[in-house]
Scaffold this motif. Sequence first.
Motif, PDB file in Angstrom:
ATOM      1  N   ALA A  53       6.031  78.854  50.405  1.00 45.75           N
ATOM      2  CA  ALA A  53       5.061  79.827  50.940  1.00 45.75           C
ATOM      3  C   ALA A  53       4.534  80.711  49.827  1.00 45.75           C
ATOM      4  O   ALA A  53       3.331  80.991  49.748  1.00 45.75           O
ATOM      5  CB  ALA A  53       5.717  80.666  52.033  1.00 45.75           C
ATOM      6  N   GLN A  54       5.416  81.117  48.908  1.00 44.88           N
ATOM      7  CA  GLN A  54       4.990  81.965  47.794  1.00 44.88           C
ATOM      8  C   GLN A  54       4.138  81.198  46.791  1.00 44.88           C
ATOM      9  O   GLN A  54       3.167  81.734  46.258  1.00 44.88           O
ATOM     10  CB  GLN A  54       6.211  82.579  47.115  1.00 44.88           C
ATOM     11  CG  GLN A  54       6.897  83.598  48.007  1.00 44.88           C
ATOM     12  CD  GLN A  54       8.179  84.071  47.417  1.00 44.88           C
ATOM     13  OE1 GLN A  54       8.157  84.764  46.396  1.00 44.88           O
ATOM     14  NE2 GLN A  54       9.296  83.715  48.034  1.00 44.88           N
ATOM     15  N   ARG A  55       4.495  79.954  46.546  1.00 40.74           N
ATOM     16  CA  ARG A  55       3.677  79.141  45.631  1.00 40.74           C
ATOM     17  C   ARG A  55       2.251  79.007  46.154  1.00 40.74           C
ATOM     18  O   ARG A  55       1.288  79.042  45.384  1.00 40.74           O
ATOM     19  CB  ARG A  55       4.309  77.758  45.447  1.00 40.74           C
ATOM     20  CG  ARG A  55       5.551  77.772  44.590  1.00 40.74           C
ATOM     21  CD  ARG A  55       6.085  76.345  44.334  1.00 40.74           C
ATOM     22  NE  ARG A  55       7.428  76.415  43.826  1.00 40.74           N
ATOM     23  CZ  ARG A  55       8.531  76.215  44.545  1.00 40.74           C
ATOM     24  NH1 ARG A  55       8.445  75.875  45.825  1.00 40.74           N
ATOM     25  NH2 ARG A  55       9.725  76.315  43.992  1.00 40.74           N
ATOM     26  N   LYS A  56       2.131  78.876  47.447  1.00 44.16           N
ATOM     27  CA  LYS A  56       0.803  78.782  48.065  1.00 44.16           C
ATOM     28  C   LYS A  56       0.035  80.097  47.886  1.00 44.16           C
ATOM     29  O   LYS A  56      -1.132  80.096  47.520  1.00 44.16           O
ATOM     30  CB  LYS A  56       0.940  78.438  49.547  1.00 44.16           C
ATOM     31  CG  LYS A  56      -0.368  78.245  50.245  1.00 44.16           C
ATOM     32  CD  LYS A  56      -0.170  77.849  51.692  1.00 44.16           C
ATOM     33  CE  LYS A  56      -1.526  77.725  52.371  1.00 44.16           C
ATOM     34  NZ  LYS A  56      -1.406  77.482  53.804  1.00 44.16           N
ATOM     35  N   ILE A  57       0.711  81.218  48.112  1.00 44.93           N
ATOM     36  CA  ILE A  57       0.069  82.533  47.987  1.00 44.93           C
ATOM     37  C   ILE A  57      -0.403  82.772  46.558  1.00 44.93           C
ATOM     38  O   ILE A  57      -1.540  83.200  46.335  1.00 44.93           O
ATOM     39  CB  ILE A  57       1.031  83.661  48.429  1.00 44.93           C
ATOM     40  CG1 ILE A  57       1.337  83.554  49.919  1.00 44.93           C
ATOM     41  CG2 ILE A  57       0.434  85.031  48.103  1.00 44.93           C
ATOM     42  CD1 ILE A  57       2.518  84.420  50.367  1.00 44.93           C
TER      43      ILE A  57
END
Length: 174
Positions: A53-57
């Motif tokens: 999720a953080q990599r996407k953000i």
Amino acid sequence: MERIMVVGISAGVGKSTFARRLGEQLEIEVFHLDAYHWKPGWVEAPREEFADAQRKIVGNESWIIEGNYSSTFDIRFEAADTIIYLELPLYLCLFRVLNRWLTNLGNTRVDMGEGCTEKMDWKFLKFIVTTYSSRKKKMQSRFANFLAKGEGRKVIQLKNKQEIKAFLENVIAK
């Protein structure tokens, strides 16, 4: 300041409120890590799901990510151009945590995962007290590493309510 990490010394330091206000002023979307870390009923998300999720953000052009979470700190650290660090006294952080609990009892805060109604336990309070001092040292080391990664990176440390207020007022003025 386009990719901003908002971190703090402790729960109760005001990361969520600060990030929300900063996001409004800069017109940058704010992402609260608690909302990605916690599933309904206070179940932790699998580490890889939380990291993904953080990599996407961080793939976005601009963002404000609020939260500490050491296990995935490097994902945000590598992509950020600014770290804003909030540090208030331990007694104030504890007071705010207890006040937040009483104020939101039975409700889910906007910065939390859905289905995570406000709760308080001894383990959480003990964590705040026992990690406060060591976190100060760890953060300073992280900031030095962040700044050493290259030009254009900035660390802003706000260590009292007046500095926090003045910073937010200055952002509006720019």
